[in-house]
Enzyme design. Structure first.
Site, PDB file in Angstrom:
ATOM      1  N   LYS A  59       0.838  -1.209   0.000  1.00  0.00           N
ATOM      2  CA  LYS A  59       0.000   0.000   0.000  1.00  0.00           C
ATOM      3  C   LYS A  59       0.869   1.253   0.000  1.00  0.00           C
ATOM      4  O   LYS A  59       0.623   2.197  -0.751  1.00  0.00           O
ATOM      5  CB  LYS A  59      -0.920   0.011   1.235  1.00  0.00           C
ATOM      6  CG  LYS A  59      -2.060  -1.005   1.158  1.00  0.00           C
ATOM      7  CD  LYS A  59      -2.832  -1.093   2.466  1.00  0.00           C
ATOM      8  CE  LYS A  59      -3.942  -2.145   2.362  1.00  0.00           C
ATOM      9  NZ  LYS A  59      -4.623  -2.380   3.636  1.00  0.00           N
ATOM     10  N   GLN A  82      -4.780  -1.824   9.846  1.00  0.00           N
ATOM     11  CA  GLN A  82      -4.601  -3.153   9.263  1.00  0.00           C
ATOM     12  C   GLN A  82      -5.089  -4.235  10.226  1.00  0.00           C
ATOM     13  O   GLN A  82      -4.687  -4.280  11.380  1.00  0.00           O
ATOM     14  CB  GLN A  82      -3.124  -3.375   8.903  1.00  0.00           C
ATOM     15  CG  GLN A  82      -2.834  -4.671   8.176  1.00  0.00           C
ATOM     16  CD  GLN A  82      -3.516  -4.761   6.825  1.00  0.00           C
ATOM     17  OE1 GLN A  82      -3.569  -3.798   6.056  1.00  0.00           O
ATOM     18  NE2 GLN A  82      -4.055  -5.917   6.503  1.00  0.00           N
ATOM     19  N   ASP A 111     -11.188   2.622   4.270  1.00  0.00           N
ATOM     20  CA  ASP A 111     -11.481   1.187   4.130  1.00  0.00           C
ATOM     21  C   ASP A 111     -12.983   0.959   3.973  1.00  0.00           C
ATOM     22  O   ASP A 111     -13.416  -0.102   3.532  1.00  0.00           O
ATOM     23  CB  ASP A 111     -10.982   0.419   5.372  1.00  0.00           C
ATOM     24  CG  ASP A 111      -9.712  -0.379   5.082  1.00  0.00           C
ATOM     25  OD1 ASP A 111      -9.440  -0.656   3.897  1.00  0.00           O
ATOM     26  OD2 ASP A 111      -8.999  -0.729   6.041  1.00  0.00           O
TER      27      ASP A 111
END
Length: 295
Positions: free
Chosen positions: A52, A96, A119
């Site tokens: 990412k 994460q 997200d």
């Protein structure tokens, strides 16, 4: 049969975003800034977060990796989340998953500012998505919608069967495919581990989206001719003949099903690469929204 090439499409999207970042820079604007919060040193998470950050650099975003020890307390992590929420320099961030066992994931996700939740996991964003309002769509479902749109897969009036009801893929896909517009306007059946006679549903499906995590579960005798198949599954299967000692398999028996399909995603190289591209797209959207609010 046409391959829905996520690798190529994700590169196209990254190039489009990079061009937009150049325009923002040229106009003296602030480039998007994405942060990733990584707790502990889970190998898969490290790899994923690393890719990412690398993607951010490739397209001209600012990026920050917030690396925290496995031993961090829940309160300390919540304090860090509050700090990120209040950081005006930051457009969006992701936490994460999975988090260590002693931390309540839901509590952390609820603490994220919905306007920075790129997200798309916060209930505010999920609710806005369900109500067909502007929101951050979870990156994997967003990537699937983008593939369907760019490859001009007809979804209106079609019967879509979604396999798996996870909050990250299955359930959002069932909502997105039934929303008004293109892609969408589908009649959706959401199936899961308790569904009886699953093959009776898949045999009648025009579009199948599977996110089960069972290698090669969907066989050719479970689908009809001309079906569109989106395979979100990604499982490492031991294979002594492979140099790595394993191969990556999807939920679909690709060799068999592809002979009957009109469109199909490969694994790897299908949905996977799209996820990071759409996370970047969400971050660009977050920057634009913040910029509009600050005017």
């Amino acid at each position: 049969m046409q391959l829905l090439d996520g690798k190529k499409t994700s590169n196209d999207i990254k190039n489009e975003i990079a061009a937009e970042v150049q325009s923002i820079k040229a106009a003296g604007g602030k480039v998007p800034h994405l942060a990733a919060v990584l707790v502990g040193n889970n190998g898969a998470s490290l790899t994923y977060v690393g890719s990412k950050v690398k993607s951010c650099q490739e397209i001209g975003f600012d990026s920050t990796l917030v690396s925290l020890p496995e031993t961090i307390t829940e309160d300390e992590l919540l304090a860090k989340i509050k700090e990120l929420n209040e950081d005006d320099n930051l457009d969006g961030y992701i936490v994460q998953l999975p988090l260590p066992k002693h931390i309540d994931e839901q509590k952390i996700l609820l603490a994220i500012d919905p306007e920075k939740d790129v997200d798309g996991f916060h209930p505010t964003n999920f609710g806005r998505m369900a109500l067909e309002m502007e929101s951050f769509i979870p990156a994997t479902p967003f990537g699937i919608m983008e593939l369907l749109e760019r490859y001009k897969v007809e979804t209106s009036g079609k019967h879509t069967v979604v396999i798996g009801r996870s909050h990250i893929v299955g359930r959002p896909m069932s909502i997105l495919m039934s929303r008004k517009g293109n892609p969408g306007d589908s009649t959706v059946t959401l199936t899961h581990s308790r569904t009886k006679d699953l093959a009776e549903f898949t045999k009648n499906a025009d579009i199948i989206i599977t996110a089960l995590g069972v290698p090669e579960f969907l066989k050719a005798d479970m689908v009809k001719e001309g079906v569109t198949v989106i395979d979100v599954g990604i499982t490492r299967v031991e294979d002594a003949s492979n140099a790595k000692g394993y191969v990556i398999k999807g939920d679909v028996d690709f060799d068999g099903v592809s002979k009957k399909a009109s469109f199909i995603t490969p694994v790897p190289g299908g949905v996977g690469p799209m996820t990071i591209a759409m996370l970047l797209k969400n971050t660009l959207l977050a920057r634009k929204m913040r910029s509009a609010r600050n005017k």
